[in-house]
Design an enzyme around this catalytic site. Structure first.
Site, PDB file in Angstrom:
ATOM      1  N   GLN A   1      23.858   7.936 -70.246  1.00 39.52           N
ATOM      2  CA  GLN A   1      23.345   7.169 -71.389  1.00 39.52           C
ATOM      3  C   GLN A   1      22.178   6.286 -70.968  1.00 39.52           C
ATOM      4  O   GLN A   1      21.141   6.253 -71.640  1.00 39.52           O
ATOM      5  CB  GLN A   1      24.459   6.299 -72.006  1.00 39.52           C
ATOM      6  CG  GLN A   1      24.014   5.613 -73.281  1.00 39.52           C
ATOM      7  CD  GLN A   1      24.927   4.492 -73.741  1.00 39.52           C
ATOM      8  OE1 GLN A   1      25.902   4.141 -73.068  1.00 39.52           O
ATOM      9  NE2 GLN A   1      24.612   3.924 -74.883  1.00 39.52           N
TER      10      GLN A   1
ATOM     11  N   LYS B   1      33.882  -2.314 -60.249  1.00 47.29           N
ATOM     12  CA  LYS B   1      32.657  -3.079 -60.522  1.00 47.29           C
ATOM     13  C   LYS B   1      32.642  -4.377 -59.710  1.00 47.29           C
ATOM     14  O   LYS B   1      31.613  -4.754 -59.148  1.00 47.29           O
ATOM     15  CB  LYS B   1      32.514  -3.361 -62.024  1.00 47.29           C
ATOM     16  CG  LYS B   1      32.094  -2.124 -62.815  1.00 47.29           C
ATOM     17  CD  LYS B   1      30.728  -1.631 -62.364  1.00 47.29           C
ATOM     18  CE  LYS B   1      30.378  -0.260 -62.874  1.00 47.29           C
ATOM     19  NZ  LYS B   1      29.149   0.291 -62.295  1.00 47.29           N
TER      20      LYS B   1
ATOM     21  N   TYR C   1      38.143   0.734 -63.531  1.00 49.08           N
ATOM     22  CA  TYR C   1      36.682   0.620 -63.641  1.00 49.08           C
ATOM     23  C   TYR C   1      36.226  -0.799 -63.275  1.00 49.08           C
ATOM     24  O   TYR C   1      35.307  -0.994 -62.481  1.00 49.08           O
ATOM     25  CB  TYR C   1      36.281   0.967 -65.075  1.00 49.08           C
ATOM     26  CG  TYR C   1      34.823   0.782 -65.424  1.00 49.08           C
ATOM     27  CD1 TYR C   1      33.832   1.535 -64.799  1.00 49.08           C
ATOM     28  CD2 TYR C   1      34.440  -0.127 -66.412  1.00 49.08           C
ATOM     29  CE1 TYR C   1      32.492   1.375 -65.152  1.00 49.08           C
ATOM     30  CE2 TYR C   1      33.115  -0.282 -66.771  1.00 49.08           C
ATOM     31  CZ  TYR C   1      32.129   0.469 -66.138  1.00 49.08           C
ATOM     32  OH  TYR C   1      30.811   0.316 -66.489  1.00 49.08           O
TER      33      TYR C   1
END
Ligand code: NAD
Ligand code: AKB
Length: 321
Positions: free
Chosen positions: A13, A148, A144
């Site tokens: 994206q 991070k 996730y």
């Protein structure tokens, strides 16, 4: 001055828009798009070099750096929150092993600067939800988010131990119209526009009052390139800058769409992504980014809606979705 850039995950994206934006600045031949996937679009193929690259393959990354004399990297390849909760081992492997591979090869090859995105997913349920501060509690409860936080710290480690220049922002949910998102919790804020145009209705996987920070792609590109090109001597932070666009609920996005498509209808069917959204901030304090590299967003919700509907309306007329 950085002359030759390589992007990982450049079909995603953000990568699909960022590759084109960087090619406008640095020249098509000087921006090498790479991705695990070989489904290269004409836009990327015709705009400059493309190479297939798995970020787990450090040897191939080293060869590409030599082949193209790369001196800057945007490391975007990652597994996002929703896919990561379905497959935590995959998220750990790609996000952590991929990132340490990039840093080790970059160290060996003397890469001058690296940009690696973090996310608002670095925050968790024990972080203040409103105007989440720059330096605060980082205890995410998604795989996730864990990758991070670890990615931010890994970058700091390589900066301090090896003198590398690694920078990153904590993106909020990104709204865009070039490439659909790759499996996150904020994906609804993109799909809603496609479905509004194609079907006049949308079923949302988050509750109507689920407030999350979002940002339109032009601001995302300005933030990314702005930090990459920022004067290092002004930066007090490095891998973990908070940035914010606007905060919205699904009901507010729907109301904004209704201003332009009055018959638009929305239904709500929350799924497992609701718990992820519930652990993330309502709003973010980005004053450090504003002070250290003059970050400032331009798009609010209505400006985003107007542009999304105009661009996607045209694409729909051309039969592109
Ligand atoms: P995306 O899922 O759209 O794209 C990721 C790309 O990485 C895909 O093209 C995929 O093919 C590629 N990829 C996956 N595994 C790979 C591997 N092993 N080797 C090479 N490429 C591989 O992601 P995106 O939204 O463009 O996100 C880019 C970065 O920005 C990620 O680090 C993400 O965590 C971060 N981010 C994105 C958002 C957002 O809303 N899009 C928000 C916060 C942070
Ligand atoms: C996701 O929803 O996983 C991403 C992000 C906010 O990191 N868009």
């Amino acid at each position: 001055m950085i002359k030759r850039i390589l992007l990982t995950g450049s079909f995603g994206q953000i990568g699909s828009d960022l590759t084109c934006a960087l090619r406008k600045i640095y020249g098509g031949e000087n921006v090498i798009a790479t991705d695990l996937s070989t489904k290269v679009t004409d836009k990327i193929k015709n705009g400059g070099p493309f190479e297939q690259l798995d970020v787990l393959d450090g040897k191939k990354l080293a060869e590409l750096i030599d082949k193209y004399q790369v001196d800057g990297i945007f490391h975007l390849a990652a597994i996002l929150s929703a896919v990561g909760e379905k497959n935590p081992a995959l998220a750990w492997n790609i996000n952590m092993q991929g990132t340490i591979n990039v840093y080790n090869v970059a160290k060996e090859k003397g890469i001058k600067r690296i940009f690696t995105p973090s996310s608002m997913a670095a925050f968790g349920p024990t972080t203040p939800f409103d105007m989440t501060p720059q330096d605060t509690v980082l205890q995410p409860n998604t795989m996730y988010g864990i990758t991070k936080v670890a990615g931010e710290l890994l970058g700091k480690y390589y900066i301090e131990k090896y003198g590398m220049d690694i920078r990153g922002v904590r993106y909020p949910g990104i709204i865009s119209n070039e490439t659909l998102p790759g499996g996150g919790t904020t994906d609804y804020a993109v799909q809603i526009y496609y479905d509004a145009i194609k079907y006049g209705k949308y079923t949302c996987f988050l509750k109507e009052d689920s407030m999350l920070p979002m940002m339109y792609m032009p601001d995302c590109l300005n933030a990314t390139i702005g930090l990459f090109q920022a004067d290092k001597s002004r930066l007090k932070h490095n891998t973990d800058f908070n940035i914010a666009g606007f905060s919205v609920t699904p009901a507010e996005v729907a109301a904004s769409i209704k201003k332009y498509i009055p018959g638009f209808e929305i239904e709500y069917a929350p799924d497992f992504r609701q718990a992820i959204a519930d652990s993330w901030p309502n709003s973010i304090d980005d004053s450090c980014a504003r002070a250290e590299w003059d970050w400032k967003p331009s798009f609010d919700l209505d400006a985003t809606t107007r542009d999304m509907l105009a661009v996607l309306g045209e694409k729909h007329k051309q039969g592109l979705f």
